[in-house]
Design a protein around this motif. Sequence first.
Motif, PDB file in Angstrom:
ATOM      1  N   ASP A 127       1.183  -1.193  -0.153  1.00  0.00           N
ATOM      2  CA  ASP A 127       0.296  -0.220   0.147  1.00  0.00           C
ATOM      3  C   ASP A 127       0.921   1.115  -0.161  1.00  0.00           C
ATOM      4  O   ASP A 127       1.251   1.511   0.941  1.00  0.00           O
ATOM      5  N   VAL A 174      -1.776  -2.703   7.435  1.00  0.00           N
ATOM      6  CA  VAL A 174      -1.938  -2.977   6.458  1.00  0.00           C
ATOM      7  C   VAL A 174      -2.189  -4.154   5.680  1.00  0.00           C
ATOM      8  O   VAL A 174      -3.800  -4.426   5.155  1.00  0.00           O
ATOM      9  N   ASP A 178      -6.191  -5.494   5.241  1.00  0.00           N
ATOM     10  CA  ASP A 178      -6.533  -5.922   3.689  1.00  0.00           C
ATOM     11  C   ASP A 178      -7.294  -6.970   4.103  1.00  0.00           C
ATOM     12  O   ASP A 178      -9.111  -7.561   2.667  1.00  0.00           O
ATOM     13  N   THR A 183      -9.608  -1.875   4.661  1.00  0.00           N
ATOM     14  CA  THR A 183      -8.848  -1.002   3.708  1.00  0.00           C
ATOM     15  C   THR A 183      -9.782  -0.348   2.785  1.00  0.00           C
ATOM     16  O   THR A 183     -11.539  -1.523   3.202  1.00  0.00           O
TER      17      THR A 183
END
Length: 218
Positions: A127, A174, A178, A183
């Motif tokens: 990301d 992250v 996800d 996200t």
Amino acid sequence: MTANRKPAKRAKREVENSQFDAFVRRILRAYARRVAAGDVESLTSLASLSAEVDTTIRLAVAGLRRAPYSYSWSEIADRLGVSKQAAQQRFGDSTTPNALDRRLREAGLSVTVATLVQVFAEHHPGDPAASTCPGCGYRYRQGEFDCPTNATVRPILRRRRRETPEAVTRLSPVQLADLIGTTNPRTRQTVRQSAFPTSGPFRSAPTLFDPYGRDHTS
């Protein structure tokens, strides 16, 4: 006085695969009826089962390809009702560019959560998202969010992540966000689309209902 006797063990009942098949179909129909009876919030979960089935087919094929069974692509394709080339392209092996990660092929349905976490992390696009998978080099098509490996891993790991919580802690914030869907996919899609032309035909991502990613634009 008679001695206490342990109850005799029941003989293990063998369940045929056809019985499993019939059972799963009954469950799915019953689930659909419950959703149809006004439970709109469960529609998302019902729809996600298609990805789950697609994933288990991949792993089942990987097991059939492995020793001691070592079924050929022709034999597998015949059971799927497709060509050998289509089956090999869809499920891949070490000779195809879109192959599943070797660890998934070797473990098959017995894959552990720890292995799923490791594979997911290595094949995660990052990301902002890259235009190719950092784990296998797969070039994402427009609108795709995963390489074939992570498309297989994602639904299994999301479902099994609570089995081994300590393994899941190895994911970055992250990656974890996800995985569990917190996200914003539109942000990831915008980053990736910069690597693709804005017009022209493209092949859609494979799904259970269209497992070979046929182009529906023509």
